[in-house]
Design a protein around this motif. Structure first.
Motif, PDB file in Angstrom:
ATOM      1  N   LEU A  80       0.893  -1.186   0.083  1.00 54.22           N
ATOM      2  CA  LEU A  80      -0.201   0.008  -0.015  1.00 54.22           C
ATOM      3  C   LEU A  80       0.764   1.224  -0.037  1.00 54.22           C
ATOM      4  O   LEU A  80       0.464   2.218  -0.485  1.00 54.22           O
ATOM      5  N   SER A  84       0.830   4.112  -2.896  1.00 53.51           N
ATOM      6  CA  SER A  84       0.717   5.429  -2.601  1.00 53.51           C
ATOM      7  C   SER A  84       1.528   6.423  -3.090  1.00 53.51           C
ATOM      8  O   SER A  84       1.303   7.682  -3.572  1.00 53.51           O
ATOM      9  N   ARG A  93      -5.977  11.209  -0.859  1.00 52.37           N
ATOM     10  CA  ARG A  93      -6.114   9.866  -0.014  1.00 52.37           C
ATOM     11  C   ARG A  93      -6.717  10.106   1.373  1.00 52.37           C
ATOM     12  O   ARG A  93      -6.224  10.995   2.331  1.00 52.37           O
ATOM     13  N   GLU A 122      -9.644   8.544  -2.883  1.00 54.77           N
ATOM     14  CA  GLU A 122      -9.448   7.160  -2.489  1.00 54.77           C
ATOM     15  C   GLU A 122      -9.558   7.111  -0.945  1.00 54.77           C
ATOM     16  O   GLU A 122      -8.940   7.873  -0.149  1.00 54.77           O
ATOM     17  N   VAL A 124      -8.670   4.930   2.297  1.00 58.10           N
ATOM     18  CA  VAL A 124      -7.503   4.140   2.643  1.00 58.10           C
ATOM     19  C   VAL A 124      -7.650   3.618   4.175  1.00 58.10           C
ATOM     20  O   VAL A 124      -7.775   4.283   4.930  1.00 58.10           O
ATOM     21  N   VAL A 138      -1.755   8.724   3.920  1.00 59.27           N
ATOM     22  CA  VAL A 138      -2.878   9.277   3.446  1.00 59.27           C
ATOM     23  C   VAL A 138      -2.637  10.828   3.426  1.00 59.27           C
ATOM     24  O   VAL A 138      -1.727  11.091   4.288  1.00 59.27           O
TER      25      VAL A 138
END
Length: 282
Positions: A80, A84, A93, A122, A124, A138
């Motif tokens: 992840l 990102s 995010r 998005e 997360v 994020v």
């Protein structure tokens, strides 16, 4: 003793997934001997055998089953992180640790898409106190606890009522609502890292049971081992057979906050704040 490496974790997971060292080596593009050494290093690092090896098969030991869950989680987080960092700047995010925005989630996503067509929103998931913000996963995050880190700025976007989560065969499940006093003598399941249940709510409980994340929380409640106190969003996002949700009449509501780095607020933060506040205001 060295800490486990990502390479060793990947080798261990590959062996489990493919059931042989040979096929694991083919997937990873290395030799079988390299995979064997990686698994041996991991077992040495953890101090326990993870696999039972025979001439025909490979199976997990009890310690291996436990380790596999955590190994997958670590590798998922690393993947992840890499994704990102590759995302273009046209992505906002939004992190969450528990239940995103509850029943408002879809509405917020739809409004964002209409009003910010050039930027993708998005969601997360991250099991951390700041829903992935401090972890760098994020740009902004939703939290339901007060954040005291001076580097982080926050704004309340709305409030959610508190609900009791109980086994569906519990006598309290027959009621339309409950009060905090009804929890006298009960064990309350608490996620101390990301949950919104704190003192003085817990003063009515006989004891608490620490859990890790919403799935474990739901499992212990469904089994009748404990009850849970949670924000309304959980009711909407985590409906589960065997678990009933009832409003807690005399509990203070939960403040829902958007948080971001104080010195680098991301573009689009003001627009997201407005959408969130309007969604909760309805």
């Amino acid at each position: 003793m060295d800490d486990p490496s990502l390479r060793d974790l990947r080798a261990f997971v590959a062996v489990v997934d493919h059931a042989t060292f040979t096929d694991a080596a083919i997937e990873l593009g290395v030799s079988q001997a390299s995979v064997s050494r990686a698994v041996a290093r991991l077992e040495s690092s953890l101090g326990v055998p993870l696999l039972r090896r025979t001439s025909r098969s490979v199976s997990l030991t009890p310690a291996g089953r436990t380790s596999l869950v955590h190994a997958r989680a670590v590798l998922d987080e690393v993947d992840l992180l890499r994704r990102s960092l590759r995302e273009p700047a046209t992505t906002m995010r939004l992190g969450y640790a528990w239940a995103a925005l509850g029943r408002h989630t879809a509405v917020v996503q739809q409004r964002w898409r209409q009003e910010q067509p050039d930027t993708q929103l998005e969601l997360v998931h991250s099991w951390s106190a700041t829903s992935g913000l401090v972890d760098g996963l994020v740009d902004v995050a939703i939290v339901r606890t007060e954040v005291t880190d001076p580097r982080i700025e926050s704004s309340v976007v709305g409030f959610e009522n508190r609900y009791l989560a109980i086994s569906s065969d519990d006598p309290l499940a027959q009621r339309r609502f409950v009060r905090l006093g009804d929890l006298d003598g009960r064990v309350v399941a608490v996620d101390p890292r990301t949950g919104s249940t704190r003192q003085p709510l817990l003063d009515v409980a006989t004891s608490t049971l620490d859990v890790r994340g919403v799935e474990e929380w739901l499992n212990v409640i469904a089994s009748g081992r404990a009850v849970g106190i949670t924000a309304e969003a959980t009711k909407w996002v985590h409906a589960r057979p065997g678990v009933a949700y009832r409003p807690v009449r005399d509990a203070d509501p939960v403040a829902v906050r958007l948080v971001w780095w104080q010195d680098s607020p991301p573009p689009g933060r003001a627009a997201l704040l407005q959408i969130l506040r309007e969604a909760y205001a309805r």
